[in-house]
Design a protein around this motif. Structure first.
Motif, PDB file in Angstrom:
ATOM      1  N   ALA A  69      -2.352   3.013  -2.428  1.00  0.00           N
ATOM      2  CA  ALA A  69      -2.000   1.814  -2.312  1.00  0.00           C
ATOM      3  C   ALA A  69      -3.216   1.043  -2.552  1.00  0.00           C
ATOM      4  O   ALA A  69      -4.174   1.468  -2.333  1.00  0.00           O
ATOM      5  CB  ALA A  69      -1.528   1.667  -0.720  1.00  0.00           C
ATOM      6  N   GLN A  70      -3.060  -0.043  -3.053  1.00  0.00           N
ATOM      7  CA  GLN A  70      -4.084  -0.901  -3.783  1.00  0.00           C
ATOM      8  C   GLN A  70      -4.246  -1.920  -2.753  1.00  0.00           C
ATOM      9  O   GLN A  70      -5.171  -3.135  -3.377  1.00  0.00           O
ATOM     10  CB  GLN A  70      -3.780  -1.214  -5.158  1.00  0.00           C
ATOM     11  CG  GLN A  70      -3.366  -0.093  -6.137  1.00  0.00           C
ATOM     12  CD  GLN A  70      -3.068  -0.763  -7.539  1.00  0.00           C
ATOM     13  OE1 GLN A  70      -3.681  -1.527  -8.101  1.00  0.00           O
ATOM     14  NE2 GLN A  70      -2.194   0.174  -8.161  1.00  0.00           N
ATOM     15  N   ASP A  79       1.261   5.022  -2.814  1.00  0.00           N
ATOM     16  CA  ASP A  79       1.892   3.908  -3.680  1.00  0.00           C
ATOM     17  C   ASP A  79       3.419   4.011  -4.061  1.00  0.00           C
ATOM     18  O   ASP A  79       3.472   4.867  -5.096  1.00  0.00           O
ATOM     19  CB  ASP A  79       0.625   3.336  -4.587  1.00  0.00           C
ATOM     20  CG  ASP A  79       1.183   2.283  -5.459  1.00  0.00           C
ATOM     21  OD1 ASP A  79       1.970   1.413  -4.963  1.00  0.00           O
ATOM     22  OD2 ASP A  79       0.796   1.923  -6.395  1.00  0.00           O
ATOM     23  N   TRP A 263      -0.484  -2.481   0.133  1.00  0.00           N
ATOM     24  CA  TRP A 263      -0.154  -2.289  -1.251  1.00  0.00           C
ATOM     25  C   TRP A 263      -0.531  -3.198  -2.110  1.00  0.00           C
ATOM     26  O   TRP A 263      -0.294  -2.977  -3.436  1.00  0.00           O
ATOM     27  CB  TRP A 263       1.321  -2.099  -1.290  1.00  0.00           C
ATOM     28  CG  TRP A 263       1.855  -0.882  -0.613  1.00  0.00           C
ATOM     29  CD1 TRP A 263       1.780   0.525  -0.913  1.00  0.00           C
ATOM     30  CD2 TRP A 263       2.492  -0.733   0.852  1.00  0.00           C
ATOM     31  NE1 TRP A 263       2.425   1.181  -0.005  1.00  0.00           N
ATOM     32  CE2 TRP A 263       2.851   0.708   0.961  1.00  0.00           C
ATOM     33  CE3 TRP A 263       2.898  -1.639   1.537  1.00  0.00           C
ATOM     34  CZ2 TRP A 263       3.337   1.181   2.387  1.00  0.00           C
ATOM     35  CZ3 TRP A 263       3.431  -1.168   3.111  1.00  0.00           C
ATOM     36  CH2 TRP A 263       3.694   0.300   3.115  1.00  0.00           C
TER      37      TRP A 263
END
Length: 466
Positions: A69-70, A79, A263
């Motif tokens: 997840a960013q 993600d 996210w």
């Protein structure tokens, strides 16, 4: 003969309809597992594989930065957007995650369960005295039979149960929409605002219902034309409207903000921003698909420039061409109609909200830049709640059904030639798409004409003034 008729009527109870609905859905899900294991042409929709893959990415983050997840607080989370074409809230991947560790068909059973819940909510809304959909004066057995019949239009609709058992998640959103409507019709506006915020987070289009709610909450004691033309300000910007908007927007903001923190930008882009500039050149019911096909960036077909030159392309300015090619252009007629009808019909008593939402949804779907059969479920969900207030002759009702089915059949017959025979029928398909729009607008006009705007509790205007 009388005994036989009585037995049939008794058998047509809501409990029996519910049991039959469950049996059909469970049977189709079991059949889908058998069919998919033996056939190249799958019963399961491709979207279900997208959901399942996204759930696996969510549950199993890769080593290093792979499949992570960013968002600012995304460390340790997978993600779901690592799965291409997953363009939904990460909450959907989360709720179908048991596909990975419990059973591959868990999501289908969840969607089917939401279908059943929707039927129960429709039945409850029809019988609730606060909604006024069915006349209070009718005997209780008659009201129960009517509510069962209208709820069965949803529960036993082949389009509804086939789409959910194939793995479409539309049933979850339908449940959220009906829960929002249920709260609004019972006057629980704070809960309705919360549920509307959840709906819009899940999928953008229910935002149009907020305008109908604003119309319902507008002050009835303020003249629209009073106070030197600013009466509408006092009418719509009252405490109830502001409270509803604040709660709804805050709910949406909290959910969306929390997902962003985990996210990051991929969530914002895939769930929301993508749909603003989405270009889909594949054939669909939308009247815009042919223009999109001709101007699609990857389209190297020389037909497009020829067609443009036939319309004196030299006389068309660059800005006009850019305007036509812009994916945002289609929002103008669509949102004007959807928001406008919400504000206009929303001023009716709140018991007419199902009708207002129905009209808004039909217009939103018909004029959407991408329109497929799956979107029909958005307004068919509300149809059982407005039919008790529709008054028209049998012949006109049959004509409406024939037109609605006929324009789709006309389009599908040409789409078959394109999809399976490879014929160059894009132009003919586009013309049939325009006929589809005209036919649907005519049906909507007939429903608006036949709707009982005054008989909130089954009484006509003449009866009430007598």
């Amino acid at each position: 003969m009388f005994t036989t008729s009585t037995s049939i009527i008794n058998a047509f109870s809501f409990r029996n309809v519910l049991l039959l609905s469950v049996f059909i859905r469970v049977g189709l899900i079991l059949y889908s597992e058998w069919h998919d294991a033996r056939s190249l042409v799958k019963y399961t929709d491709v979207d279900y594989r997208v959901f399942t893959d996204a759930a696996q990415f969510l549950l199993h983050p890769g080593p290093g930065n792979k499949n992570r997840a960013q968002g600012p607080f995304g460390g340790g989370y997978g993600d779901p957007y690592s799965r291409e074409t997953y363009r939904y809230t990460p909450l959907l991947a989360l709720v179908v995650s048991p596909n990975d560790w419990l059973h591959p068909s868990f999501g289908k059973y969840l969607f089917a369960a939401c279908d059943i819940l929707n039927g129960i909510l429709i039945y409850a809304l029809l019988l609730s005295p606060s909604t006024g959909i069915l006349p209070k004066s009718s005997p209780s057995p008659s009201r129960n039979r009517s509510a069962t019949l209208y709820a069965a239009l949803h529960l036993l609709n082949p389009m509804v149960f086939s789409i959910s058992t194939r793995g479409s998640s539309e049933a979850i959103l339908s449940s959220l929409v009906l829960l929002t409507l249920y709260a609004a019709l019972r006057g629980r506006w704070n809960w309705a605002a919360v549920m509307l915020g959840v709906c819009v987070h899940w999928k953008i289009y229910p935002a149009i219902y907020g305008f109908a709610c604003i119309g319902a909450l507008a002050s009835p004691h303020t003249s629209r034309g009073g106070d030197r033309g600013f009466g509408w300000v006092k009418r719509y910007l009252n405490r109830r409207v502001c409270s509803f908007g604040l709660v709804s927007v805050s709910t949406f903001g909290l959910l969306t903000g929390a997902c962003y923190l985990v996210w990051g930008y991929p969530f914002l882009y895939e769930s929301y921003l993508y749909h603003l500039h989405r270009l889909d050149h594949r054939h669909n019911f939308s009247p815009y698909f042919y223009l999109t096909y001709l101007t699609y960036p990857s389209n190297t077909n020389s037909t497009a420039p020829i067609l443009l030159s036939s319309t004196s392309a030299s006389s068309i300015s660059t800005w006009w061409t850019n305007l036509l090619e812009s994916p945002l252009t289609s929002f103008v007629p669509q949102m004007t109609l959807a928001i406008g009808t919400g504000l206009v019909f929303g001023t009716l008593p709140k018991t007419h909200l199902p009708f207002t939402w129905f009209i808004q949804t039909v217009l939103f779907v018909v004029f959407n830049k991408v329109c497929t059969s799956q979107y029909f479920l958005w307004y068919l969900l509300l149809l059982p709640l407005i039919l008790p207030r529709i008054s028209m002759s049998t012949s006109k009702a049959a004509t409406c059904v024939a037109v609605w089915v006929g324009v789709q059949a006309l389009w599908l017959s040409e789409a078959y030639r394109l999809e399976f025979l490879g014929s160059n029928v894009f132009y003919g398909l586009w013309l049939r798409g325009l006929i589809y729009v005209i036919g649907n607008c005519w049906v909507v006009a007939q429903l608006m004409q036949g709707y009982d705007y005054d008989g909130v509790h089954g009484r006509s205007k003449t009866q009430r003034n007598a």
